[in-house]
Design a protein around this motif. Structure first.
Motif, PDB file in Angstrom:
ATOM      1  N   MET A 171       0.830  -1.183   0.000  1.00  0.00           N
ATOM      2  CA  MET A 171       0.000   0.000   0.000  1.00  0.00           C
ATOM      3  C   MET A 171       0.876   1.249   0.000  1.00  0.00           C
ATOM      4  SD  MET A 171      -2.764   1.094   2.873  1.00  0.00           S
ATOM      5  CE  MET A 171      -2.709   2.771   3.390  1.00  0.00           C
ATOM      6  N   VAL A 172       0.607   2.156  -0.893  1.00  0.00           N
ATOM      7  CA  VAL A 172       1.354   3.419  -0.976  1.00  0.00           C
ATOM      8  C   VAL A 172       0.655   4.475  -0.132  1.00  0.00           C
ATOM      9  CG1 VAL A 172       2.095   5.263  -2.524  1.00  0.00           C
ATOM     10  CG2 VAL A 172       2.211   2.898  -3.292  1.00  0.00           C
ATOM     11  N   VAL A 173       1.438   5.130   0.701  1.00  0.00           N
ATOM     12  CA  VAL A 173       0.935   6.239   1.515  1.00  0.00           C
ATOM     13  C   VAL A 173       1.377   7.530   0.843  1.00  0.00           C
ATOM     14  CG1 VAL A 173       1.056   7.383   3.752  1.00  0.00           C
ATOM     15  CG2 VAL A 173       1.071   4.886   3.626  1.00  0.00           C
ATOM     16  N   LYS A 174       0.411   8.381   0.516  1.00  0.00           N
ATOM     17  CA  LYS A 174       0.723   9.649  -0.133  1.00  0.00           C
ATOM     18  C   LYS A 174       0.820  10.753   0.918  1.00  0.00           C
ATOM     19  CE  LYS A 174      -0.666  10.591  -4.126  1.00  0.00           C
ATOM     20  NZ  LYS A 174      -1.345  10.983  -5.345  1.00  0.00           N
ATOM     21  N   CYS A 175       1.964  11.425   0.923  1.00  0.00           N
ATOM     22  CA  CYS A 175       2.222  12.460   1.922  1.00  0.00           C
ATOM     23  C   CYS A 175       2.621  13.757   1.226  1.00  0.00           C
ATOM     24  CB  CYS A 175       3.339  11.998   2.850  1.00  0.00           C
ATOM     25  SG  CYS A 175       3.727  13.182   4.152  1.00  0.00           S
ATOM     26  N   LEU A 176       2.053  14.861   1.701  1.00  0.00           N
ATOM     27  CA  LEU A 176       2.417  16.181   1.195  1.00  0.00           C
ATOM     28  C   LEU A 176       3.148  16.944   2.293  1.00  0.00           C
ATOM     29  CD1 LEU A 176       2.294  18.431  -0.946  1.00  0.00           C
ATOM     30  CD2 LEU A 176       0.059  19.077   0.013  1.00  0.00           C
ATOM     31  N   VAL A 188      14.817  12.274   3.347  1.00  0.00           N
ATOM     32  CA  VAL A 188      15.179  11.113   4.168  1.00  0.00           C
ATOM     33  C   VAL A 188      14.001  10.149   4.262  1.00  0.00           C
ATOM     34  CG1 VAL A 188      15.794  10.375   6.517  1.00  0.00           C
ATOM     35  CG2 VAL A 188      16.973  12.314   5.464  1.00  0.00           C
ATOM     36  N   GLY A 189      12.800  10.694   4.450  1.00  0.00           N
ATOM     37  CA  GLY A 189      11.604   9.859   4.528  1.00  0.00           C
ATOM     38  C   GLY A 189      11.375   9.054   3.272  1.00  0.00           C
ATOM     39  N   SER A 190      11.593   9.649   2.119  1.00  0.00           N
ATOM     40  CA  SER A 190      11.364   8.925   0.866  1.00  0.00           C
ATOM     41  C   SER A 190      12.391   7.822   0.663  1.00  0.00           C
ATOM     42  CB  SER A 190      11.366   9.884  -0.321  1.00  0.00           C
ATOM     43  OG  SER A 190      12.644  10.443  -0.514  1.00  0.00           O
ATOM     44  N   LEU A 191      13.605   8.022   1.158  1.00  0.00           N
ATOM     45  CA  LEU A 191      14.626   6.979   1.057  1.00  0.00           C
ATOM     46  C   LEU A 191      14.390   5.852   2.063  1.00  0.00           C
ATOM     47  CD1 LEU A 191      17.787   9.229   0.667  1.00  0.00           C
ATOM     48  CD2 LEU A 191      16.691   7.851  -1.116  1.00  0.00           C
ATOM     49  N   ALA A 192      13.980   6.224   3.262  1.00  0.00           N
ATOM     50  CA  ALA A 192      13.793   5.239   4.333  1.00  0.00           C
ATOM     51  C   ALA A 192      12.503   4.445   4.191  1.00  0.00           C
ATOM     52  CB  ALA A 192      13.819   5.943   5.690  1.00  0.00           C
ATOM     53  N   CYS A 193      11.527   4.994   3.515  1.00  0.00           N
ATOM     54  CA  CYS A 193      10.213   4.361   3.428  1.00  0.00           C
ATOM     55  C   CYS A 193       9.743   4.375   1.966  1.00  0.00           C
ATOM     56  CB  CYS A 193       9.238   5.113   4.332  1.00  0.00           C
ATOM     57  SG  CYS A 193       7.670   4.297   4.528  1.00  0.00           S
ATOM     58  N   PRO A 194      10.197   3.407   1.156  1.00  0.00           N
ATOM     59  CA  PRO A 194       9.872   3.429  -0.274  1.00  0.00           C
ATOM     60  C   PRO A 194       8.376   3.316  -0.586  1.00  0.00           C
ATOM     61  CG  PRO A 194      11.078   1.429   0.304  1.00  0.00           C
ATOM     62  CD  PRO A 194      11.048   2.299   1.529  1.00  0.00           C
ATOM     63  N   GLU A 195       7.574   2.806   0.370  1.00  0.00           N
ATOM     64  CA  GLU A 195       6.135   2.716   0.119  1.00  0.00           C
ATOM     65  C   GLU A 195       5.416   4.039   0.384  1.00  0.00           C
ATOM     66  OE1 GLU A 195       7.268   1.255   4.086  1.00  0.00           O
ATOM     67  OE2 GLU A 195       7.688   0.394   2.144  1.00  0.00           O
ATOM     68  N   MET A 196       6.194   5.082   0.692  1.00  0.00           N
ATOM     69  CA  MET A 196       5.602   6.401   0.896  1.00  0.00           C
ATOM     70  C   MET A 196       5.903   7.266  -0.327  1.00  0.00           C
ATOM     71  SD  MET A 196       5.996   9.109   4.033  1.00  0.00           S
ATOM     72  CE  MET A 196       4.973   8.168   5.141  1.00  0.00           C
ATOM     73  N   GLU A 197       4.854   7.801  -0.926  1.00  0.00           N
ATOM     74  CA  GLU A 197       4.999   8.716  -2.044  1.00  0.00           C
ATOM     75  C   GLU A 197       4.925  10.132  -1.487  1.00  0.00           C
ATOM     76  OE1 GLU A 197       2.098   9.931  -5.596  1.00  0.00           O
ATOM     77  OE2 GLU A 197       2.669   7.806  -5.590  1.00  0.00           O
TER      78      GLU A 197
END
Length: 146
Positions: free
Chosen positions: A1-6, A59-68
């Motif tokens: 599941m992809v979590v979309k974060c702004l 850092v978040g995008s590298l550490a958590c690939p399922e987060m867009e």
């Protein structure tokens, strides 16, 4: 599941715009010892206000690939936040200085109306945590990028 974060870097207002008399007093006491310090703070809040947030997003995008992750700097591009948020994101992250606090609160209010969870951090949160606690959001106190 992809979590979309702004991640949002709120628009910077003038140095004391929108702050209460008590808040201005606190900020002035913090910089009263040095005119040079105040000049540096005024420059830094314009030039680097989103740097910590951008670092956290990277850092978040590298550490958590399922987060867009999307990054929005309101100082670079005007945006209709209501339209931008509408059902598009699972999480909203806001970071800012004291000079961005009123805009941060406006963004929080809009996100809450749209039932988007919010995480806030930055100097505004560290200086006035009680204001943000009342908003029912998650707080990051300290350096999130470390």
């Amino acid at each position: 599941m992809v979590v979309k974060c702004l991640f949002i870097n709120p628009k910077v207002s003038s140095f004391y715009e929108g702050l209460s008399v008590d808040q201005i007093s606190i900020v002035k006491k913090m910089v009263a010892k040095s005119r040079t310090l105040q000049e540096r703070l005024e420059f830094n809040h314009r030039a680097f206000s989103g740097l910590g947030l951008l670092t956290t997003a990277a850092v978040g995008s590298l550490a958590c690939p399922e987060m867009e992750i999307d990054f929005l700097d309101e100082n670079m591009e005007p945006v209709d936040l209501i339209e931008r948020l509408h059902g598009a994101y699972d999480l909203l992250a806001i970071g800012g200085t004291v000079y961005q606090m009123n805009r941060m609160i406006s963004i929080i209010d809009e996100a809450r109306k749209q039932q988007v969870p919010v995480v806030v951090g930055g100097a505004a949160v560290m200086t006035f945590p009680e204001i943000f606690k009342k908003k029912g959001v998650s707080l990051i106190v300290g350096e999130s990028e470390t």
